[in-house]
Write an enzyme that holds these catalytic residues in place. Structure first.
Site, short mmCIF file in Angstrom:
data_model
loop_
_atom_site.label_atom_id
_atom_site.label_comp_id
_atom_site.label_asym_id
_atom_site.label_seq_id
_atom_site.Cartn_x
_atom_site.Cartn_y
_atom_site.Cartn_z
N ASP A 64 0.80 -1.23 0.00
CA ASP A 64 0.00 0.00 0.00
C ASP A 64 0.83 1.28 0.00
O ASP A 64 0.35 2.34 -0.34
CB ASP A 64 -0.92 0.02 1.23
N HIS A 65 2.10 1.20 0.36
CA HIS A 65 2.89 2.43 0.50
C HIS A 65 3.44 2.91 -0.83
O HIS A 65 3.30 4.05 -1.21
CB HIS A 65 4.02 2.22 1.50
N ASP A 120 3.99 -1.02 11.35
CA ASP A 120 3.63 0.33 10.95
C ASP A 120 3.10 1.02 12.19
O ASP A 120 2.31 0.43 12.95
CB ASP A 120 2.55 0.29 9.86
N ARG A 381 0.52 13.29 9.77
CA ARG A 381 1.87 13.80 10.05
C ARG A 381 2.20 14.96 9.12
O ARG A 381 1.91 14.88 7.92
CB ARG A 381 2.93 12.70 9.84
N SER A 534 7.41 7.21 12.64
CA SER A 534 7.13 5.90 12.06
C SER A 534 7.84 4.76 12.78
O SER A 534 8.73 4.97 13.60
CB SER A 534 7.53 5.91 10.59
N ARG A 536 9.56 2.53 11.12
CA ARG A 536 10.56 1.97 10.19
C ARG A 536 11.85 1.62 10.92
O ARG A 536 12.52 2.48 11.47
CB ARG A 536 10.79 2.92 9.01
C1 MIC Z 1 4.63 6.49 8.04
O1 MIC Z 1 3.48 6.92 8.12
O2 MIC Z 1 5.62 7.16 8.36
C2 MIC Z 1 4.84 5.08 7.53
C3 MIC Z 1 5.50 5.19 6.23
O3 MIC Z 1 3.60 4.45 7.37
C4 MIC Z 1 5.69 4.34 8.56
C5 MIC Z 1 6.16 3.02 8.12
C6 MIC Z 1 7.33 3.08 7.20
O4 MIC Z 1 8.18 3.93 7.35
O5 MIC Z 1 7.38 2.23 6.32
C7 MIC Z 1 5.03 4.16 9.92
O6 MIC Z 1 4.18 4.94 10.27
O7 MIC Z 1 5.43 3.27 10.67
FE1 SF4 Z 2 0.38 5.17 4.95
FE2 SF4 Z 2 1.78 5.82 7.12
FE3 SF4 Z 2 0.42 7.66 5.76
FE4 SF4 Z 2 -0.90 5.86 7.12
S1 SF4 Z 2 0.46 7.41 7.95
S2 SF4 Z 2 -1.36 6.53 5.05
S3 SF4 Z 2 0.37 4.06 6.87
S4 SF4 Z 2 2.18 6.50 5.03
#
Ligand code: MIC
Ligand code: SF4
Length: 644
Positions: A64-65, A120, A381, A534, A536
């Site tokens: 999905d990313h 996530d 965010r 995140s 990650r």
């Molecule tokens: C995000 O919203 O920052 C992400 C991308 O969903 C991350 C996960 C990632 O970095 O792959 C998260 O929220 O954990």
């Molecule tokens: Fe995707 Fe992370 Fe954004 Fe949610 S906050 S939509 S999981 S990138």
């Protein structure tokens, strides 16, 4: 003494430890989720553990990313790897286009009373349906898939008591923005936010999920709503009422803290750049010119959110000529539903640009705003540069506020739009799981397919008795994982650590990776809440690859601290925050006595440049020390499996 629902779920899943706030406990995990950006690493780690099939009740791998698959084979290769690995090891696979993991999981798989671990940070979204859903690094999720428990600090439980009913044009997003305004991005560390009070009866499951989703921005362990008749109706509409169970706190349940919010008193709120807690009333900044509006993300991409926007446009409004407006549905189900309800046509006719059902602009995959632009997003965010444009100013708000901004081309309180449209939760959703592939019956028939972008996992040596090196960078408070390892155009290197490591701190210092490499590694100094955002694990893995030995900060965000430990990097805390002022970039440091590292025993830091000595705390448990000594959790888990 009566129990709250957090206690009920943790205690019914307890594997070890005492359920006392502040103590480490381990719990059994029923379900796991991964997404493509963290999943490749998690499955490489799962494979390295040598387990032949997942041991959970349900594990789902979502793509999905990064679904664009642009500019080369990297993404597509990763997705093919994920699909084959899922098929082999007993994992359901949700294909690109089926939707954002949190939204799809809420619709199709979440079960009240169960535990879930997800790679996530917004995994708590499913708390909206009464699940104890926690975000973690990929390695922790891999261990849970292998049947291992998840370790966490037993949280304090905060009752968020909602009373009254939201006024017209005020929405669930404003409830969580109000909490962020009151508590800040570090106000939730070590806590679970459990919602209760009469006000919760006025909130549908997707609205509850907006709130639990963005509890991640408080730094909370997770957030949860009870499972009640509203939950039951949602699950019935999803054709899975048989999975519903009631889950309520005991009438005499006790909480560590109580926060009250009177919904009648809330008004439309907005988070200003560059932090989700920089919240003010929309009317305080009305009139600011808006260049871009993005509706979607796992926070606000439900049927209700998108139909609300469509219903406003049905009144004859259009997107302002100076605004670029995008809509990304949370799932294929949402897209299908709004298409059948004539919402999609309305959005297209109003001038909105329809994107795929993915994370998209939220993670800087497209729609990077122009220089200095103002972008109003329904996301969670707004860290500096996360959109892909460092000078852009990203504001976070509800779909109600976003649509008003799109129509007027400036920040506007939506109450200017007259009576609010009523969007009922559908009695029946269109259910079509054909883009979720089940695992193979016979795993031996499946070959895991790896492309050239998938590089072997770097492994660390056991911890030596002393660590020496220079302070490579000194940072302020609230450094995010988007600063440490940015996403956007770097996203396609998530399974290629040597390449991705070039991104480390590039937002702050483009040459950081070269500096780190030529110094043979070193130390990072941070302020409060280091590593927020995140889950990650690359934000630990890539620094590890560059030779970072320890991060010394005033405090850490939960998931990132766990990730540092998992990859053998010491997370150390100044015993006196003022000591932060006595270390500078370039200082030559030495940590001594690490062979005697023990809980509650401070670590001695010698600053050879300043000829001083400091005591550093760590709050590490025996288990975490063992992990660090082994050079990380992968080594530790392998050793444990070899000698159970
Ligand atoms: C995000 O919203 O920052 C992400 C991308 O969903 C991350 C996960 C990632 O970095 O792959 C998260 O929220 O954990
Ligand atoms: Fe995707 Fe992370 Fe954004 Fe949610 S906050 S939509 S999981 S990138």
């Amino acid at each position: 003494m009566g129990k709250n629902i957090t206690q009920k779920i943790i205690e019914s899943h307890l594997v070890s430890g005492r359920p006392v706030p502040g103590e480490e406990v381990s719990i059994r995990i029923d379900q796991t989720i991964t997404q493509d950006a963290t999943g490749t690493m998690a499955y490489l780690q799962f494979e390295a553990m040598g387990v032949d099939r997942v041991k959970t009740e349900l594990s789902v791998s979502y793509v999905d990313h990064n679904t664009l698959q642009y500019g080369g084979y990297e993404n597509a290769d990763d997705h093919r790897f994920l699909q084959s690995v899922a098929k082999k090891y007993g994992i359901y696979f949700s294909k690109a286009g089926n939707g954002i993991c949190h939204q799809v999981h809420l619709e199709r798989f979440a079960v009240p009373g169960k535990t879930m671990l997800g790679s996530d940070s917004h995994t708590p979204t499913c708390g909206g349906l009464g699940m104890l859903a926690i975000g973690a690094g990929g390695l922790d999720v891999a261990v849970a898939m292998g049947g291992g428990p998840f370790n966490l600090i037993y949280p304090k439980v905060v009752l968020v008591k909602l009373s009254g009913r939201l006024r017209p044009w005020v929405s669930a997003k404003d409830i969580i923005l109000e909490l962020l305004r009151r508590l800040t991005v570090k106000g939730g560390v070590g806590k679970v936010f459990e919602y209760g009070g009469e006000g919760i009866k006025t909130l549908s499951v997707p609205e509850r999920a907006t709130i639990t989703n963005m509890g991640a921005e408080l730094g909370a362990t997770t957030s949860i709503f009870p499972s009640d008749e509203i939950t039951r109706e949602f699950m019935r509409a999803q054709k899975r009422e048989d999975q519903w169970v009631e889950l309520l706190p005991d009438p005499d349940a006790e909480y560590d803290e109580v926060i009250e919010i009177n919904l009648d008193e809330l008004e439309p709120l907005i988070a200003q750049p560059h932090s989700p807690d920089n919240v003010c009333r929309v009317r305080d900044i009305e009139g600011l010119k808006v260049d871009q509006v993005c509706i979607g993300s796992c926070t606000n991409s439900s049927y209700r959110d998108l139909m609300l926007v469509a219903e406003v446009f049905k009144r004859g409004h259009r997107v302002h000529p100076d605004v670029s407006m995008t809509v990304s549905p949370g799932s294929r189900q949402v897209l299908d539903m709004i298409a059948h309800a004539n919402g999609l046509a309305t959005l297209i006719e109003a001038g909105a640009r329809i994107l795929e059902a993915t994370c998209g602009p939220c993670i800087g995959m497209g729609q990077s705003p122009p220089s200095d632009a103002v972008s109003v997003r329904t996301f969670n965010r707004n860290f500096e540069g996360r959109s892909g444009t460092k000078s852009a100013k990203v504001y976070l708000a509800s779909p109600e506020v976003a649509v008003a901004c799109a129509i007027y081309g400036e920040i506007r309180d939506p109450r200017v739009l007259g009576d609010p449209p009523q969007v009922e939760t559908p009695k029946e959703f269109i259910v079509d799981d054909s883009m979720i592939l089940p695992p193979a019956e016979d795993p031996s028939t499946v070959e895991v397919i790896r492309g050239p972008n998938i590089k072997p996992l770097p492994i660390k040596e056991p911890l030596p008795a002393t660590l020496e090196g220079k302070v490579l960078i000194k940072l302020g408070d609230n450094i995010t994982t988007d600063h440490i390892t940015p996403a956007g155009s770097w996203l396609k290197y998530r399974s290629n650590v040597p390449k991705y490591a070039e991104s480390v701190f590039s937002v702050i210092d483009e040459k950081f990776h070269e500096k780190a490499k030529s110094a043979g590694g070193g130390f990072v100094v941070g302020g409060e809440n280091y590593g927020q955002g995140s889950s990650r694990e690359h934000a630990a893995l890539c620094p590890m690859y560059l030779g970072i030995k320890a991060v010394i900060a005033k405090s850490f965000a939960r998931i990132h601290r766990d990730n540092l430990i998992n990859f053998g990097i010491l997370p150390l805390v100044f015993s006196d925050p003022a000591d932060y002022n006595h270390i500078d970039e370039g200082d030559h440091l030495e940590l001594v006595g690490l062979d005697e590292l023990a809980p509650d025993r401070p670590v001695i830091l010698k600053n050879h440049t300043k000829a001083t000595e400091l005591k550093l705390n760590h709050n590490l448990t025996e288990r975490q020390i063992e992990i660090l000594k082994a050079g990380g959790k992968l080594n530790y888990t392998k050793a444990q499996r070899a000698n159970p």
